[in-house]
Design a protein around this motif. Sequence first.
Motif, PDB file in Angstrom:
ATOM      1  N   MET A   1      37.688 -25.250 -45.445  1.00 10.99           N
ATOM      2  CA  MET A   1      37.202 -24.281 -44.464  1.00 10.99           C
ATOM      3  C   MET A   1      35.966 -24.861 -43.783  1.00 10.99           C
ATOM      4  O   MET A   1      35.096 -25.451 -44.413  1.00 10.99           O
ATOM      5  N   LEU A   2      35.885 -24.696 -42.474  1.00  7.33           N
ATOM      6  CA  LEU A   2      34.755 -25.212 -41.733  1.00  7.33           C
ATOM      7  C   LEU A   2      33.532 -24.341 -41.960  1.00  7.33           C
ATOM      8  O   LEU A   2      33.613 -23.126 -42.038  1.00  7.33           O
ATOM      9  N   MET A   3      32.389 -24.981 -42.069  1.00  2.00           N
ATOM     10  CA  MET A   3      31.136 -24.271 -42.249  1.00  2.00           C
ATOM     11  C   MET A   3      30.159 -24.722 -41.172  1.00  2.00           C
ATOM     12  O   MET A   3      30.051 -25.912 -40.871  1.00  2.00           O
ATOM     13  N   ARG A   4      29.459 -23.759 -40.623  1.00  6.54           N
ATOM     14  CA  ARG A   4      28.425 -24.094 -39.654  1.00  6.54           C
ATOM     15  C   ARG A   4      27.280 -24.770 -40.375  1.00  6.54           C
ATOM     16  O   ARG A   4      26.777 -24.277 -41.389  1.00  6.54           O
ATOM     17  N   ARG A   5      26.834 -25.895 -39.869  1.00  5.80           N
ATOM     18  CA  ARG A   5      25.795 -26.659 -40.541  1.00  5.80           C
ATOM     19  C   ARG A   5      24.473 -25.941 -40.420  1.00  5.80           C
ATOM     20  O   ARG A   5      24.067 -25.506 -39.340  1.00  5.80           O
ATOM     21  N   HIS A  43      36.959 -38.667 -46.136  1.00  4.46           N
ATOM     22  CA  HIS A  43      37.407 -38.080 -47.383  1.00  4.46           C
ATOM     23  C   HIS A  43      38.897 -37.770 -47.356  1.00  4.46           C
ATOM     24  O   HIS A  43      39.382 -37.135 -46.452  1.00  4.46           O
ATOM     25  N   VAL A  44      39.643 -38.174 -48.359  1.00  2.66           N
ATOM     26  CA  VAL A  44      41.092 -38.098 -48.332  1.00  2.66           C
ATOM     27  C   VAL A  44      41.623 -36.818 -48.956  1.00  2.66           C
ATOM     28  O   VAL A  44      42.813 -36.684 -49.149  1.00  2.66           O
ATOM     29  N   LEU A 147      39.334 -32.994 -35.001  1.00  2.00           N
ATOM     30  CA  LEU A 147      40.215 -32.418 -33.996  1.00  2.00           C
ATOM     31  C   LEU A 147      40.787 -31.088 -34.441  1.00  2.00           C
ATOM     32  O   LEU A 147      41.024 -30.201 -33.625  1.00  2.00           O
ATOM     33  N   ALA A 148      41.061 -30.943 -35.738  1.00  2.00           N
ATOM     34  CA  ALA A 148      41.542 -29.704 -36.330  1.00  2.00           C
ATOM     35  C   ALA A 148      41.110 -29.718 -37.786  1.00  2.00           C
ATOM     36  O   ALA A 148      40.539 -30.697 -38.270  1.00  2.00           O
ATOM     37  N   GLU A 149      41.378 -28.613 -38.501  1.00  2.00           N
ATOM     38  CA  GLU A 149      40.917 -28.541 -39.882  1.00  2.00           C
ATOM     39  C   GLU A 149      41.527 -29.640 -40.745  1.00  2.00           C
ATOM     40  O   GLU A 149      40.909 -30.101 -41.696  1.00  2.00           O
ATOM     41  N   ARG A 150      42.741 -30.094 -40.405  1.00  2.00           N
ATOM     42  CA  ARG A 150      43.414 -31.128 -41.184  1.00  2.00           C
ATOM     43  C   ARG A 150      43.512 -32.461 -40.442  1.00  2.00           C
ATOM     44  O   ARG A 150      44.054 -33.410 -40.981  1.00  2.00           O
ATOM     45  N   ARG A 174      45.478 -34.617 -43.267  1.00  2.00           N
ATOM     46  CA  ARG A 174      45.340 -34.280 -44.680  1.00  2.00           C
ATOM     47  C   ARG A 174      46.218 -33.094 -45.034  1.00  2.00           C
ATOM     48  O   ARG A 174      46.084 -32.022 -44.447  1.00  2.00           O
ATOM     49  N   GLY A 175      47.091 -33.294 -45.995  1.00  2.00           N
ATOM     50  CA  GLY A 175      47.845 -32.190 -46.542  1.00  2.00           C
ATOM     51  C   GLY A 175      47.130 -31.599 -47.741  1.00  2.00           C
ATOM     52  O   GLY A 175      45.975 -31.917 -48.032  1.00  2.00           O
ATOM     53  N   ASP A 176      47.828 -30.733 -48.457  1.00  2.00           N
ATOM     54  CA  ASP A 176      47.219 -30.114 -49.630  1.00  2.00           C
ATOM     55  C   ASP A 176      46.981 -31.120 -50.743  1.00  2.00           C
ATOM     56  O   ASP A 176      45.983 -31.034 -51.460  1.00  2.00           O
ATOM     57  N   ASP A 177      47.896 -32.082 -50.904  1.00  2.00           N
ATOM     58  CA  ASP A 177      47.745 -33.075 -51.971  1.00  2.00           C
ATOM     59  C   ASP A 177      48.127 -34.471 -51.495  1.00  2.00           C
ATOM     60  O   ASP A 177      48.499 -35.332 -52.293  1.00  2.00           O
ATOM     61  N   TYR A 178      48.048 -34.720 -50.192  1.00  2.00           N
ATOM     62  CA  TYR A 178      48.361 -36.049 -49.678  1.00  2.00           C
ATOM     63  C   TYR A 178      47.564 -36.286 -48.404  1.00  2.00           C
ATOM     64  O   TYR A 178      47.015 -35.370 -47.789  1.00  2.00           O
ATOM     65  N   THR A 179      47.521 -37.546 -47.992  1.00  2.00           N
ATOM     66  CA  THR A 179      46.833 -37.930 -46.768  1.00  2.00           C
ATOM     67  C   THR A 179      47.616 -39.052 -46.093  1.00  2.00           C
ATOM     68  O   THR A 179      48.054 -39.995 -46.750  1.00  2.00           O
TER      69      THR A 179
END
Length: 340
Positions: A1-5, A43-44, A147-150, A174-179
């Motif tokens: 989830m994106l967080m505002r810095r 990060h993968v 570009l997007a969350e994944r 990035r998938g749930d358990d792969y990249t």
Amino acid sequence: MLMRRDVNRDHSWSIQQSRRVRCSKQSIFVAGFERRSFPWVLHVGLKGRSTSLARGPHLYLFLPFPSPLSDVFPAQMEGVKLVVNKVLSSHFQVAHTVHMSALGLPGYHLHTAYAGDWQLSPTEVFPTVVGDMDSSGSLNAQVLLLLAERLRAKAVFQTQQAKFLTWQFDGEYRGDDYTATLTLGNPDLIGESVIMVAHFLQSVTQRLVLGGELVYHRRPGEEGAILTLAGKYSALHWVATLNVGSGGAHASYYHRANEQVQVGVEFEANTRLQDTTFSFGYHLTLPQANMVFRGLVDSNWCVGAVLEKKMPPLPVTLALGAFLNHWRNRFHCGFSITVG
């Protein structure tokens, strides 16, 4: 989830510097990172990073995980270096580096880093722009975008004065358990040359990650591909990695004995160069003395050590290193002062 810095948080991020060392090789730095770490992929999703190592124009060795050995092996030092870091704001940081060495002319580097507002983790902030320019006008730059969350993208540019040397574009999903990642290096439609790297990482279990990489290169009169398979197993206090391909093999083992002692071993075989290397390194922390000691010995009869000493309450770190290659009868030492 994106967080505002949070712009009011501690300015703990900094321009990263690689600690990787080979006593018999010279390191080339690109935009604050060592050239061997080309290209960095974020990060993968497997608590690791992906790295393709460039040993030459058309030879890659795939290391899909950030080896903990990077903090165990000492960074090679030669001459005298002064580094001054300055945080200008919650988004912007600069660093000035002056290096004097008997092996070359004195040099000056200006490092800059910009971090945006979107923070995914303590080590991931988007967008990120990192640049490095030396006294000759050569520029190294990296731009990282979310570009997007994944989906992530990165561009790398390197110039030597007014001439372009490297331009590289990366895309990562990035998938749930792969990249899955695709990299284009120095694409030239007119000259019909390109380097393309595609790799895939899959988390098999909570501790085991398997993956592979395919490197394809093409230029007039030459075309080829290299396939590499990789695996990583992470335990509570140790990590083991293995990479095997047509270009060679690489294996590493890292063990954290306690809060003060870390050790690691590394084996690397290159079939093209017909070269095999074995290295052992250790990392010793003395918190009461504000000191860190790193040592290295390898099969090329090379030994080296670096001692770092912090000087609280001043924001100053002193480092002294020495490296000796018995086989080639070469010795060099270095001293550095880091402020900030």
